[in-house]
Structure formats: structure tokens, C-alpha cells
Scaffold this active site. Sequence first.
Site, PDB file in Angstrom:
ATOM      1  N   GLN A  29       0.802  -1.212   0.000  1.00 27.03           N
ATOM      2  CA  GLN A  29       0.000   0.000   0.000  1.00 27.03           C
ATOM      3  C   GLN A  29       0.842   1.271   0.000  1.00 27.03           C
ATOM      4  O   GLN A  29       0.441   2.305   0.548  1.00 27.03           O
ATOM      5  CB  GLN A  29      -0.960  -0.011   1.180  1.00 27.03           C
ATOM      6  N   SER A  30       1.981   1.225  -0.637  1.00 26.19           N
ATOM      7  CA  SER A  30       2.862   2.390  -0.692  1.00 26.19           C
ATOM      8  C   SER A  30       2.250   3.516  -1.524  1.00 26.19           C
ATOM      9  O   SER A  30       2.012   3.371  -2.723  1.00 26.19           O
ATOM     10  CB  SER A  30       4.214   1.989  -1.293  1.00 26.19           C
ATOM     11  N   ASN A  31       2.012   4.661  -0.874  1.00 27.18           N
ATOM     12  CA  ASN A  31       1.572   5.849  -1.608  1.00 27.18           C
ATOM     13  C   ASN A  31       2.665   6.349  -2.535  1.00 27.18           C
ATOM     14  O   ASN A  31       2.403   6.821  -3.642  1.00 27.18           O
ATOM     15  CB  ASN A  31       1.204   6.967  -0.625  1.00 27.18           C
TER      16      ASN A  31
ATOM     17  N   ALA B 284       4.953   4.591  -4.092  1.00 29.28           N
ATOM     18  CA  ALA B 284       5.034   3.759  -5.296  1.00 29.28           C
ATOM     19  C   ALA B 284       3.900   4.090  -6.258  1.00 29.28           C
ATOM     20  O   ALA B 284       4.098   4.174  -7.477  1.00 29.28           O
ATOM     21  CB  ALA B 284       4.992   2.284  -4.911  1.00 29.28           C
TER      22      ALA B 284
END
Length: 344
Positions: A83-85, A87
Site C-alpha cells: 500500500q505504498s503511496n 510507489a
Amino acid sequence: MSVATRFDRYSRVRLLAGPTPIQRLHRVEAALGPAINGTRLFVKRDDATGLGGGGGKLRKLEFLLAEALDQGADTLIATGPRQSNSARLAAAAAASIGLRCELGLRPLTDGDAIDYRESGNPLLADLFGATIHALDDAGAVGSFVAERQKALAADGRVGYVLPFGASSARSSLGYAECALEIADQEHALGIRFDRVVVANGSAGTQAGLVAGFALLDRHALVHGFAVFANPAAAHANTLELARGAHALLAAGGEVGVDDVIVSDARGPGYGEVTPEAIDAIRILAANEGLLLDPVYSGKAFAGLLSQVRHGDLADEENILFIMTGGTPALFAYREALSVPPAAC
């Protein structure tokens, strides 16, 4: 040399249309009742940056993408949790300027639910055309990056590896410049902020703000709530990046140890939602129609609300909270967020 022109020596790719708005949280203030004790709460809407679903990482990516292009890169490589913003926005930014993007995404825990694995940020990153590689854990990041760079080079391509959380001294210039933007908005609004509050993850956002306000000779103004590292490590990382960004701007004076203020908001750990964060998300959503995320800004706003409720803030204080985005992650935490709202 003026303060603003110090940024002109560094190339950048423009990803923001202009300054993000600042608005007062009148209804949250009212909901907090007597505990607010004259304090005025404002938010800076860095969630409203448009590209890729919005988020403050775009300020950092403006400088990093320019560096990638200067190095002849045709592919961005980024890593992080599913859930990396960072990325997700890297994928969107790459798509907007015609670069390829490869993401190495790892699970948060061994038992990640399907909402966490597949919805929210990775879904959007896929829509933006990124190639997503599933990593077993954080320990696989180094070998993944090395393998992808080698494979790209074998095909005559150049990969540019984004730093963790898109945070480096150079990328922190994005939020150093944001400090100047805030100062201009203060003038337009006829107010002066006594405290600027932000989540501290990879440290670059707070570091940039600290460096930028130091340019304006405003010190010990930015209060970060650590959501990734423990406060001591977060303080050290932030100070190093802030001093690095300050040095890049060849500014006079210095960033002092006391300029970096960090409190703990991690709860059980990074990415693990807390009851306080859920409470904060629901209060802002129900009273203002604004969305915080459960990993970063939700925890930081919860920390701010705790200070208000415990009477830790001075009377008549103007406080600016930086909303850094991350709305897509809300869908990954659907079950955790499906709880009744708490009273203010």
C-alpha cells in the site's frame, strides 16, 4: 540571491498545478468543544494535488524525476509495502512523462487480507501501467533492485532507483519550497502559524519543511508525528535530511537539533491501524468531508487531537496540519475502519 531563487539551480519536472489551498477546520473546532481552548486548526490540502490520486510525494518526485531524466533513465524503480503511496505516485508520475515504472512491493504481514494485497494503491499503480513485482519481504529489496538494474542495462535501458519513501536531501527541496508557499499564504490570509504538524515516515516531508522555514529564520516550528521509525531514529533521519537540503540551498545559518521535533504515533507498528487514528479519520470525515489515510496522516492527526484534548497547546494558537494524501489506502483497511465513531 533571494530565498525563492535558491531553488532554481535544480532541475525539476512540474507535477503540481500550483499552490495547494489552506482551509480552517471550523466544524472540527466546534466538535472538540471547550478542549479547543481558543486554538485555531487549519489544514493544507496536499492531498489535492491531482495527479495520480493526489499526495505530497509529488513535491518530492518533481526533483527526483528531473534527476532521473538528467541521468538518461527511461525506467523508474521503486519499492515499498503493497500500500505504498510513494510507489503509486511514482507510477502515475512516470506515466505522465512517458517513463516506464517497475515496483517491487512487499507484504506488511504474513496474513495480509485481500483488501490490503489487491485494492487501493497497487490497483491504481497497475492502472498507471507499472509492472508490479511481488517481493517476499523487506529483505528482498536489495537483490530486487540490483537484478532489475542489471536486466535493464542488458537491454540497453537505464533504471533510476527512487530512495525509500522518495526521501533524500534533494527531494526534500520540494517541501522546503512548500515552507515558502505557506509563508506566502500566511501573508494572504493575514495570520501566522505557531506550529506546523505533519506525519513523519521516511522523514523527507518534515525535513524539507524544517529546512525551508530555517531559510525564513523560523525555527522549532515543525512538529512531526513518527509513524515508521521510533522517535529517536526519526529525529536523526529528519535532521540529516534537513541539513542536507539546507546545504543544497547554500543558505546561511544552520538547522539546529532543536529545530526537529518528533513525537511517537506508531501504535503497534508501521501500517498497523490504531483506534486513535480511526477516531481521527472519522472526526475529520464526518465534520469536514475530508479524508485522512490510516497509515500516515490519520495517526499524525490523532496525535494532534490528543494534544488538544489534553490541553497541551497554548491559548489562541494557530496550527497548520499538512494533509499529505493517501486516500487509496483507506480501501485496504476497510474492515478496521468499519467501527462506530467515537465522541470527540
